[in-house]
Enzyme design. Structure first.
Site, PDB file in Angstrom:
ATOM      1  N   ALA A 266       0.956  -1.220   0.037  1.00 34.23           N
ATOM      2  CA  ALA A 266      -0.063  -0.047  -0.207  1.00 34.23           C
ATOM      3  C   ALA A 266       0.858   1.064  -0.202  1.00 34.23           C
ATOM      4  O   ALA A 266       2.041   1.194   0.523  1.00 34.23           O
ATOM      5  CB  ALA A 266      -0.802   0.096   1.261  1.00 34.23           C
TER       6      ALA A 266
ATOM      7  N   GLU B 254       4.884  -4.918   7.442  1.00 32.94           N
ATOM      8  CA  GLU B 254       4.317  -3.701   8.015  1.00 32.94           C
ATOM      9  C   GLU B 254       4.673  -3.391   9.395  1.00 32.94           C
ATOM     10  O   GLU B 254       4.676  -2.320   9.918  1.00 32.94           O
ATOM     11  CB  GLU B 254       2.601  -4.194   8.102  1.00 32.94           C
ATOM     12  CG  GLU B 254       1.859  -4.038   6.922  1.00 32.94           C
ATOM     13  CD  GLU B 254       1.929  -5.515   5.880  1.00 32.94           C
ATOM     14  OE1 GLU B 254       2.598  -6.174   6.298  1.00 32.94           O
ATOM     15  OE2 GLU B 254       1.200  -5.373   4.908  1.00 32.94           O
TER      16      GLU B 254
ATOM     17  N   GLY C  82       0.680  -4.873   0.876  1.00 33.15           N
ATOM     18  CA  GLY C  82      -0.592  -5.299   0.166  1.00 33.15           C
ATOM     19  C   GLY C  82      -0.236  -6.048  -1.088  1.00 33.15           C
ATOM     20  O   GLY C  82      -1.215  -6.539  -1.647  1.00 33.15           O
TER      21      GLY C  82
ATOM     22  N   GLU D 195      -0.503  -9.312  -0.120  1.00 29.20           N
ATOM     23  CA  GLU D 195      -1.936  -9.776   0.013  1.00 29.20           C
ATOM     24  C   GLU D 195      -3.006  -9.725  -1.180  1.00 29.20           C
ATOM     25  O   GLU D 195      -3.588 -10.379  -1.227  1.00 29.20           O
ATOM     26  CB  GLU D 195      -2.592  -8.461   1.100  1.00 29.20           C
ATOM     27  CG  GLU D 195      -1.870  -8.707   2.548  1.00 29.20           C
ATOM     28  CD  GLU D 195      -2.163  -7.207   3.152  1.00 29.20           C
ATOM     29  OE1 GLU D 195      -1.678  -6.329   2.749  1.00 29.20           O
ATOM     30  OE2 GLU D 195      -2.626  -7.578   4.391  1.00 29.20           O
TER      31      GLU D 195
HETATM   32  N1  COA Z   1       4.490   3.232  -0.913  1.00 32.99           N
HETATM   33  C1  COA Z   1       4.940   4.352  -1.490  1.00 32.99           C
HETATM   34  N2  COA Z   1       5.995   4.485  -2.229  1.00 32.99           N
HETATM   35  C2  COA Z   1       6.765   3.430  -2.454  1.00 32.99           C
HETATM   36  C3  COA Z   1       6.545   2.006  -1.760  1.00 32.99           C
HETATM   37  C4  COA Z   1       5.221   2.026  -1.043  1.00 32.99           C
HETATM   38  N3  COA Z   1       4.639   0.834  -0.412  1.00 32.99           N
HETATM   39  N4  COA Z   1       7.584   1.062  -2.253  1.00 32.99           N
HETATM   40  C5  COA Z   1       8.376   1.931  -2.920  1.00 32.99           C
HETATM   41  N5  COA Z   1       7.737   3.222  -3.196  1.00 32.99           N
HETATM   42  C6  COA Z   1       8.482   4.174  -3.984  1.00 32.99           C
HETATM   43  C7  COA Z   1       9.649   4.752  -3.281  1.00 32.99           C
HETATM   44  O1  COA Z   1       9.481   5.820  -2.483  1.00 32.99           O
HETATM   45  C8  COA Z   1      10.670   5.479  -4.450  1.00 32.99           C
HETATM   46  O2  COA Z   1       9.818   6.609  -4.561  1.00 32.99           O
HETATM   47  P1  COA Z   1      10.884   7.848  -5.141  1.00 32.99           P
HETATM   48  O3  COA Z   1      11.641   7.471  -6.283  1.00 32.99           O
HETATM   49  O4  COA Z   1       9.793   8.956  -5.492  1.00 32.99           O
HETATM   50  O5  COA Z   1      11.791   8.210  -3.702  1.00 32.99           O
HETATM   51  C9  COA Z   1      10.110   4.490  -5.532  1.00 32.99           C
HETATM   52  O6  COA Z   1       8.799   3.668  -5.278  1.00 32.99           O
HETATM   53  C10 COA Z   1      11.325   3.250  -5.638  1.00 32.99           C
HETATM   54  O7  COA Z   1      11.407   2.696  -4.207  1.00 32.99           O
HETATM   55  P2  COA Z   1      13.120   2.585  -3.738  1.00 32.99           P
HETATM   56  O8  COA Z   1      12.753   2.403  -2.057  1.00 32.99           O
HETATM   57  O9  COA Z   1      13.841   3.772  -4.157  1.00 32.99           O
HETATM   58  O10 COA Z   1      13.586   1.077  -4.391  1.00 32.99           O
HETATM   59  P3  COA Z   1      14.618   0.204  -3.658  1.00 32.99           P
HETATM   60  O11 COA Z   1      14.791  -0.740  -4.924  1.00 32.99           O
HETATM   61  O12 COA Z   1      15.742   1.004  -3.155  1.00 32.99           O
HETATM   62  O13 COA Z   1      13.757  -0.557  -2.539  1.00 32.99           O
HETATM   63  C11 COA Z   1      12.085  -1.655  -1.745  1.00 32.99           C
HETATM   64  C12 COA Z   1      12.658  -1.393  -2.937  1.00 32.99           C
HETATM   65  C13 COA Z   1      10.548  -2.432  -2.005  1.00 32.99           C
HETATM   66  C14 COA Z   1      12.734  -2.467  -0.705  1.00 32.99           C
HETATM   67  C15 COA Z   1      11.566  -0.374  -0.967  1.00 32.99           C
HETATM   68  O14 COA Z   1      11.010   0.478  -1.995  1.00 32.99           O
HETATM   69  C16 COA Z   1      10.724  -0.588   0.293  1.00 32.99           C
HETATM   70  O15 COA Z   1      10.876  -0.933   1.272  1.00 32.99           O
HETATM   71  N6  COA Z   1       9.180  -0.192   0.249  1.00 32.99           N
HETATM   72  C17 COA Z   1       8.264  -0.323   1.034  1.00 32.99           C
HETATM   73  C18 COA Z   1       7.601  -1.822   1.275  1.00 32.99           C
HETATM   74  C19 COA Z   1       6.639  -2.039   2.267  1.00 32.99           C
HETATM   75  O16 COA Z   1       7.048  -1.825   3.551  1.00 32.99           O
HETATM   76  N7  COA Z   1       5.415  -2.367   1.792  1.00 32.99           N
HETATM   77  C20 COA Z   1       4.502  -2.498   2.713  1.00 32.99           C
HETATM   78  C21 COA Z   1       3.560  -1.180   3.037  1.00 32.99           C
HETATM   79  S1  COA Z   1       2.457  -1.159   4.153  1.00 32.99           S
END
Ligand code: COA
Length: 258
Positions: free
Chosen positions: A64, A132, A109, A112
């Site tokens: 999400a 989460e 999400g 999920e």
């Molecule tokens: N919500 C909003 N934005 C998200 C996102 C999320 N769940 N997951 C990734 N993004 C965005 C990042 O903020 C980034 O945006 P930006 O370029 O404008 O800063 C873009 O997607 C690319 O992600 P980035 O973190 O730079 O890529 P990465 O390869 O370094 O890392 C992840 C990848 C998936 C490990 C990391 O993005 C992450 O931990 N995301 C969240 C995962 C999460 O906790 N999901 C559950 C949410 S309840």
């Protein structure tokens, strides 16, 4: 639609979540578009199997959209969870088989969403998790309920309490996915699987889904009752005559979804 693309080809509808710059994270617009797409496909008789995937080679859905969290009140959070749950329950209740083609991150999400699909296939670079707790929150789009039902409480709690990410091979071993393929072959392998499903009786598949999903929530006695009534309902179809006749005539059946 801005973030959800739909392609229909030879009975297979492929839905691509297309917000790659945010790793296909789910916001309100994505959920609305996903809901609209599934509603549209419900009534489309030409579609037999639905495939859900993510745009790009990095991510299925990275969860999400976290940017919505800081300003959210507890009441808004409850509504937020219910909204995602409603859309995912719509996916799960599809009478056509829904296959997730998980092409990268399936986090929060995203995991999920995959759980709400009937079957899951992953690319070898896919990563799964319910992270989460790392954000101080919990899964809210069905993860605390569908994950233990699919892989068992112990394995689900491992993922839900630690927030750790697992690779596709561990997901396969846990029963979280049905198969793993090289990234470049994922969609073609899932399409091959979809073709195999399309050769079977569609009414029989819809009734199988009904019996399995209703039965899993019921006692064994109630579930068996549900199975018997689904077995009755399948005998109201023309396809069951075709299935048996084709067997007797030693030819492949031509099911007409009737
Ligand atoms: N919500 C909003 N934005 C998200 C996102 C999320 N769940 N997951 C990734 N993004 C965005 C990042 O903020 C980034 O945006 P930006 O370029 O404008 O800063 C873009 O997607 C690319 O992600 P980035 O973190 O730079 O890529 P990465 O390869 O370094 O890392 C992840 C990848 C998936 C490990 C990391 O993005 C992450 O931990 N995301 C969240 C995962 C999460 O906790 N999901 C559950 C949410 S309840």
């Amino acid at each position: 639609m801005d973030f959800v693309k739909l392609e229909i080809k030879g009975g297979i509808a492929t839905i691509t979540l297309d917000r790659p710059e945010k790793l296909n994270a789910l916001n309100a617009v994505v959920l609305n578009e996903l809901e609209e797409t599934f509603q549209e496909l419900k009534g489309n008789e030409a579609v037999r199997v639905i495939v859900v995937t993510g745009a790009g080679e990095k991510s299925f859905v990275a969860g999400a959209d976290i940017t919505q969290f800081p300003s959210m009140s507890p009441e808004e959070a409850q509504d937020f969870a219910k909204r995602g749950q409603t859309v995912f329950s719509l996916i799960e209740s599809s009478s056509k088989p829904v296959l997730a083609a998980i092409n990268g991150f399936a986090l929060g999400g995203g995991c999920e969403l995959a759980l709400s699909c009937h079957l899951r296939f992953a690319s070898d670079n896919a990563l799964f998790g319910q992270p989460e707790v790392k954000l101080g929150v919990i899964a809210g789009y069905g993860g605390t309920q569908r994950l233990p039902r699919l892989i068992g409480r112990g394995r689900a709690l491992d993922l839900l309490l630690s927030g750790r990410m697992i690779k596709a091979d561990e997901a396969l071993q846990m029963g979280l996915v049905n198969g793993v393929f090289p990234q470049a072959e994922l969609l073609s392998k899932v399409e091959e699987y979809a073709e195999m499903l399309m050769a079977q009786g569609p009414k029989a598949q819809a009734l199988t889904l009904r019996a399995v999903y209703q039965g899993i929530e019921a006692t064994l006695i109630e579930g068996l009752e549900e199975e018997a009534s689904a077995f009755r309902d399948v005998f109201k179809t023309e396809d069951r005559i075709e299935g048996a006749t084709a067997f007797i005539e030693r030819r492949p059946p031509k099911f007409r979804n009737r």
